[in-house]
Design a protein around this motif. Structure first.
Motif, PDB file in Angstrom:
ATOM      1  N   ASP A 118      30.209  37.845  57.047  1.00 14.58           N
ATOM      2  CA  ASP A 118      30.830  37.325  55.827  1.00 14.58           C
ATOM      3  C   ASP A 118      32.322  37.084  56.018  1.00 14.58           C
ATOM      4  N   MET A 119      32.997  37.997  56.710  1.00 20.17           N
ATOM      5  CA  MET A 119      34.433  37.859  56.901  1.00 20.17           C
ATOM      6  C   MET A 119      34.771  36.741  57.887  1.00 20.17           C
ATOM      7  N   MET A 120      33.961  36.589  58.921  1.00 20.28           N
ATOM      8  CA  MET A 120      34.216  35.499  59.866  1.00 20.28           C
ATOM      9  C   MET A 120      34.012  34.143  59.183  1.00 20.28           C
ATOM     10  N   ALA A 121      33.034  34.061  58.302  1.00 17.87           N
ATOM     11  CA  ALA A 121      32.799  32.814  57.572  1.00 17.87           C
ATOM     12  C   ALA A 121      33.947  32.522  56.612  1.00 17.87           C
ATOM     13  N   GLU A 122      34.447  33.560  55.943  1.00 13.03           N
ATOM     14  CA  GLU A 122      35.561  33.350  55.016  1.00 13.03           C
ATOM     15  C   GLU A 122      36.826  32.959  55.765  1.00 13.03           C
ATOM     16  N   LEU A 123      37.046  33.577  56.925  1.00 14.13           N
ATOM     17  CA  LEU A 123      38.220  33.224  57.716  1.00 14.13           C
ATOM     18  C   LEU A 123      38.157  31.762  58.154  1.00 14.13           C
ATOM     19  N   ALA A 124      36.964  31.277  58.438  1.00 17.86           N
ATOM     20  CA  ALA A 124      36.812  29.877  58.839  1.00 17.86           C
ATOM     21  C   ALA A 124      37.240  28.927  57.728  1.00 17.86           C
ATOM     22  N   THR A 125      37.077  29.341  56.475  1.00 16.19           N
ATOM     23  CA  THR A 125      37.496  28.471  55.370  1.00 16.19           C
ATOM     24  C   THR A 125      39.010  28.464  55.204  1.00 16.19           C
ATOM     25  N   VAL A 126      39.678  29.524  55.659  1.00 14.72           N
ATOM     26  CA  VAL A 126      41.116  29.634  55.460  1.00 14.72           C
ATOM     27  C   VAL A 126      41.864  28.540  56.213  1.00 14.72           C
ATOM     28  N   GLN A 127      41.385  28.182  57.400  1.00 13.01           N
ATOM     29  CA  GLN A 127      42.109  27.196  58.199  1.00 13.01           C
ATOM     30  C   GLN A 127      42.178  25.839  57.518  1.00 13.01           C
ATOM     31  N   HIS A 128      41.241  25.564  56.600  1.00 17.87           N
ATOM     32  CA  HIS A 128      41.231  24.283  55.887  1.00 17.87           C
ATOM     33  C   HIS A 128      41.727  24.416  54.452  1.00 17.87           C
ATOM     34  N   GLU A 129      42.115  25.616  54.079  1.00 19.09           N
ATOM     35  CA  GLU A 129      42.507  25.892  52.707  1.00 19.09           C
ATOM     36  C   GLU A 129      43.931  25.430  52.440  1.00 19.09           C
ATOM     37  N   THR A 130      44.136  24.932  51.237  1.00 19.87           N
ATOM     38  CA  THR A 130      45.471  24.579  50.781  1.00 19.87           C
ATOM     39  C   THR A 130      45.876  25.557  49.695  1.00 19.87           C
ATOM     40  N   THR A 131      46.895  26.357  49.954  1.00 24.23           N
ATOM     41  CA  THR A 131      47.294  27.370  48.972  1.00 24.23           C
ATOM     42  C   THR A 131      48.245  26.808  47.938  1.00 24.23           C
ATOM     43  N   GLY A 132      48.848  25.661  48.224  1.00 18.61           N
ATOM     44  CA  GLY A 132      49.708  25.013  47.250  1.00 18.61           C
ATOM     45  C   GLY A 132      48.902  24.123  46.321  1.00 18.61           C
ATOM     46  N   LEU A 133      49.573  23.537  45.335  1.00 17.68           N
ATOM     47  CA  LEU A 133      48.902  22.679  44.366  1.00 17.68           C
ATOM     48  C   LEU A 133      49.882  21.598  43.933  1.00 17.68           C
ATOM     49  N   ALA A 134      49.438  20.353  44.036  1.00 20.19           N
ATOM     50  CA  ALA A 134      50.305  19.226  43.683  1.00 20.19           C
ATOM     51  C   ALA A 134      50.797  19.365  42.244  1.00 20.19           C
ATOM     52  N   GLY A 135      52.078  19.198  42.066  1.00 25.69           N
ATOM     53  CA  GLY A 135      52.667  19.300  40.741  1.00 25.69           C
ATOM     54  C   GLY A 135      53.086  20.705  40.359  1.00 25.69           C
ATOM     55  N   TYR A 136      52.763  21.679  41.211  1.00 30.54           N
ATOM     56  CA  TYR A 136      53.114  23.077  40.959  1.00 30.54           C
ATOM     57  C   TYR A 136      53.840  23.606  42.199  1.00 30.54           C
ATOM     58  N   PRO A 137      55.134  23.316  42.313  1.00 29.17           N
ATOM     59  CA  PRO A 137      55.854  23.538  43.581  1.00 29.17           C
ATOM     60  C   PRO A 137      56.256  24.974  43.873  1.00 29.17           C
ATOM     61  N   TYR A 138      56.161  25.842  42.874  1.00 33.28           N
ATOM     62  CA  TYR A 138      56.587  27.225  43.075  1.00 33.28           C
ATOM     63  C   TYR A 138      55.369  28.150  43.175  1.00 33.28           C
ATOM     64  N   LYS A 139      55.623  29.373  43.658  1.00 29.63           N
ATOM     65  CA  LYS A 139      54.589  30.403  43.714  1.00 29.63           C
ATOM     66  C   LYS A 139      55.067  31.641  42.941  1.00 29.63           C
ATOM     67  N   LEU A 140      54.180  32.152  42.084  1.00 28.80           N
ATOM     68  CA  LEU A 140      54.443  33.413  41.396  1.00 28.80           C
ATOM     69  C   LEU A 140      53.940  34.562  42.258  1.00 28.80           C
ATOM     70  N   VAL A 141      54.772  35.575  42.480  1.00 31.62           N
ATOM     71  CA  VAL A 141      54.346  36.776  43.194  1.00 31.62           C
ATOM     72  C   VAL A 141      54.635  37.998  42.337  1.00 31.62           C
ATOM     73  N   CYS A 142      53.835  39.045  42.543  1.00 31.65           N
ATOM     74  CA  CYS A 142      54.010  40.282  41.782  1.00 31.65           C
ATOM     75  C   CYS A 142      55.065  41.161  42.435  1.00 31.65           C
ATOM     76  N   ARG A 143      55.588  42.119  41.683  1.00 30.51           N
ATOM     77  CA  ARG A 143      56.548  43.075  42.217  1.00 30.51           C
ATOM     78  C   ARG A 143      56.464  44.367  41.422  1.00 30.51           C
ATOM     79  N   ARG A 144      56.984  45.436  41.993  1.00 29.28           N
ATOM     80  CA  ARG A 144      57.077  46.722  41.313  1.00 29.28           C
ATOM     81  C   ARG A 144      58.498  46.915  40.793  1.00 29.28           C
ATOM     82  N   MET A 145      58.614  47.707  39.704  1.00 28.65           N
ATOM     83  CA  MET A 145      59.918  47.964  39.104  1.00 28.65           C
ATOM     84  C   MET A 145      60.126  49.466  38.950  1.00 28.65           C
ATOM     85  N   LYS A 146      61.357  49.907  39.131  1.00 32.01           N
ATOM     86  CA  LYS A 146      61.656  51.332  39.065  1.00 32.01           C
ATOM     87  C   LYS A 146      61.501  51.897  37.654  1.00 32.01           C
ATOM     88  N   ASN A 147      61.633  51.043  36.648  1.00 29.37           N
ATOM     89  CA  ASN A 147      61.593  51.540  35.271  1.00 29.37           C
ATOM     90  C   ASN A 147      60.243  51.292  34.613  1.00 29.37           C
TER      91      ASN A 147
END
Length: 728
Positions: free
Chosen positions: A581-610
């Protein structure tokens, strides 16, 4: 005359369970500091722990349970009457709709109160319902799934204390105090190891507090973790940097992995991830040529897509390099309140990781090695028909703030026929409940270090890095005139009224890393036990009796040299680094596009001290010098390009939803990224009416549970999310 005393205790503000000293004045806590007399933690207590007094004295704390009235308002209800009514409603719902109509959810704050989770889980299971969910499947579910895919090493992984190299992906343990580095004073432990010569590799698009101390810091485009790890594996295999003898004796699937990562050359991954090619090569060589040390992933790695694959590839890296305790070596923690470790330097064959039990009615999901898919629970509540969930009991969580797709979650909470929420105040979810059960908290109840010790079953280098054990008695009585109950007592009271038994699994050690429930112990349902008697049952096969641990009020180390034994002659099990299953999923990654036309930024999570997920950010001690909202951090150059100033509002849009954020500059971020914390927001919050300053913007409104989800855990992509941004 004022009487001042100091009492040892255990912090309940997160899973780390730090030993603390509570300064008391006339029997009331007034200040919390790290316990200097306690070993292992070295007097560490983070800012959240120091705010414990404000937590227990929260001005909005509920001092009695509450019941929703016909007009939607809430009125106090005695706890005995509440248990009577709730038990009657549960019985009626199950009689009409079957056991599956009742579900339970365990949130983040279930951990610090070790008696509650087994009681609630036992309650629901004893009623015949399999619908038991937890926050782990919307946090880091890939860990349990990947471990089942790979198999386990009976002697456990190499310890941080002995490491020559350490690799962390998608986490900042110097702030989160959870995983990656032992949580027993992580800053000091990292400082000491770096002074000793350990090399640190961090993969994170932000130059976080942890990444700032790395020898190699790779800053990939968010969402490219799997391609980056595959490229490191490519280097390790092609340059023969792996432990060939260990692989030959203990590992299967080498050829399949080698073939799968062949396309992921450093040049290919560098172009995808926007990192220097040579840096990928250097990181792979540094990790593989060291003698000891492991790669470990954290929340950011799991939330950014391909959760199971990312965790599996890190395990493959550890396995190729043989980063496990070998025969003749001692295990770091032989167990204290857990059973005695019995380490053997041999593999345990891979286990089932999918379709393990109950099948859900949505998206083809089912119980996996990580548990029931929490991201599908809202759908199970909203989808009508046979098997629909109609009642939910929540322990230590806040789904409206924490679950992905906040609007769907709110709709689900409103659709329930019975919502019971155990909470200290009117949180976002509590506002939608039929009953809010007000619990005793913190120093009002005893606790012990078993819960943090059990985290070793969750992942590498969580839990306790040394054989430390501690018990802390209750220090104070609940507020005068209050009507509060311990969480476990509430579930016990429901079980009595429903005429069912409750049980706790009796643990028996098989390995240092996987201690399995072999049978169970029934609680006495006639003569109610004390909390300490419950603790005795939960630790019934501990290496060190709880009675002995109690003799050390500051906690203590209980060392014992337990040496890993050689592989038995009849063991033919192997760790599998070529899971189909993991080898098959990895094979899809090489053709995957993580970006999206019209959405130029990426949101990432973070931790906060408060903040600790959805909690603590309203405590004055934590917010008086920090932002009380959920800042939308961006690189200063990105803000300038957008024409946005510090503190101005921005509109953040994904293909699923839109929120308003308050812009804050952060030069530690890679350009093209917006960084925000998860688990903010309130019920039906209108982000345009100014409430985002007090309640914070909910990033879960940008997430759809129907898109880009892990097929085993159901966890959707909650970070590395394509977005567009404009000035409000």
């Amino acid at each position: 005359m004022t009487i001042r005393t100091e009492q040892p205790s255990i912090c309940r503000m997160c899973h780390a369970a730090c030993p603390i000293t509570v300064e008391m004045e006339d029997g009331k806590p007034i200040k919390v500091t790290g316990n200097k007399a306690s070993p292992t933690y070295h007097a560490f207590c983070c800012s959240r722990g120091q705010a414990s007094v404000e937590h227990i004295n929260h001005p909005d704390r509920l001092l009695s349970s509450m019941k929703r009235q016909a007009d939607g308002s809430f009125a106090p209800i005695g706890i005995e009457q509440a248990m009577d009514e709730i038990a009657d409603k549960i019985k009626a719902l199950i009689d009409a709709n079957g056991p599956r109509s009742l579900a339970a959810y365990f949130g983040t704050y279930s951990g610090p109160y070790p008696a509650a989770p087994p009681m609630l889980g036992s309650l629901v299971a004893s009623l015949g319902s399999p619908m038991i969910f937890a926050s782990a499947t919307i946090d880091q579910p890939g860990k349990d799934i990947a471990n089942a895919m790979l198999g386990q090493w009976k002697a456990g992984p190499q310890a941080f204390a002995d490491a020559d190299v350490w690799l962390m992906l998608g986490g900042n343990p110097l702030v989160s105090i959870a995983g990656g580095i032992p949580s027993q004073n992580p800053a000091r432990r990292l400082t000491d190891k770096l002074k000793d010569g350990m090399k640190l590799i961090v993969i994170d698009p932000r130059r976080s507090e942890t990444a700032a101390r790395a020898h190699i810091h790779l800053r990939p485009t968010p969402g490219e973790d799997s391609s980056l790890l595959a490229a490191m594996l490519h280097v390790i295999i092609n340059e023969s940097l792996y432990d060939a003898a260990f692989v030959a004796d203990n590992v299967a699937g080498f050829a399949a992995l080698a073939a799968a990562v062949e396309v992921f050359s450093p040049a290919f991954a560098a172009a995808r991830a926007d990192v220097p090619e040579q840096q990928i090569i250097d990181a792979a060589r540094l990790f593989a040529t060291a003698k000891r040390g492991v790669a470990t992933g954290l929340t950011g790695a799991n939330m950014s897509g391909h959760s199971s694959l990312v965790e599996y590839l890190m395990l493959c890296m550890n396995t190729l390099c043989g980063r496990f305790v070998r025969a003749g070596e001692a295990v770091a923690n032989p167990g204290v309140l857990l059973p005695r470790a019995t380490p053997v330097a041999e593999a345990v064959a891979p286990a089932a990781y999918a379709n393990l039990g109950e099948k859900l009615r949505v998206r083809g999901l089912a119980q996996s090695a990580s548990g029931m898919p929490t991201a599908a629970l809202a759908d199970e509540i909203l989808l009508e028909g046979e098997g629909q969930v109609k009642a939910l009991i929540i322990n230590g969580g806040n789904p409206v703030a924490a679950w992905p797709d906040q609007e769907k979650t709110v709709a689900a909470m409103k659709a329930l026929e019975l919502l019971v929420h155990v909470d200290i105040k009117m949180s976002a979810t509590a506002k939608l409940a039929d009953y809010i059960i007000a619990p005793k908290v913190s120093f009002e109840v005893p606790t012990m270090s078993l819960a943090v010790e059990q985290l070793e079953n969750f992942s590498y280098h969580w839990g306790l890095c040394e054989p430390f054990g501690m018990y802390a008695p209750a220090l104070v009585e609940p507020p005068a005139g209050s009507d509060l109950i311990e969480e476990w007592e509430f579930y016990y009271g429901l079980a009595q009224r429903l005429d069912i038994g409750l049980f706790a699994y009796s643990l028996e050690s098989k390995t240092a890393t996987a201690r399995e429930g072999r049978d169970f112990v029934m609680f006495d349902m006639v003569n109610k036990p004390t909390t300490d008697e419950v603790f005795e049952i939960l630790s019934n096969r501990s290496r060190i009796p709880l009675t002995e641990v109690k003799q050390h009020p500051n906690g203590a180390l209980f060392p014992e040299a337990i040496i890993a034994q050689a592989r038995s002659q009849d063991c033919d099990a192997r760790l599998d680094i070529g899971n189909t299953d993991m080898m098959a999923e990895l094979a899809t990654v090489q053709h995957e596009t993580t970006g999206l036309a019209g959405y130029p930024y990426k949101l990432v999570c973070r931790r906060m001290k408060n903040a600790y997920n959805s909690s603590l950010r309203d405590l004055p001690k934590l917010v008086k010098t920090k932002r009380p909202y959920n800042p939308a951090f961006m690189h200063p150059d990105d803000l300038d390009e957008l024409g946005v100033g510090e503190g101005e509002n921005i509109v953040i849009t994904s293909i699923h939803g839109e929120i308003i954020g308050i812009a804050n500059a952060d030069k530690t971020l890679k350009r093209g990224i917006l960084s925000m914390a998860h688990a903010f927001g309130d019920v039906e919050q209108d982000d345009r009416n100014g409430s985002l300053f007090s309640n914070g913007s909910s990033t879960s409104r940008l997430v759809s549970t129907n898109d880009s989800y892990d097929r085993f855990s159901g966890m959707p992509r909650m970070s590395a999310l394509p977005i567009k941004i404009c000035k409000h």
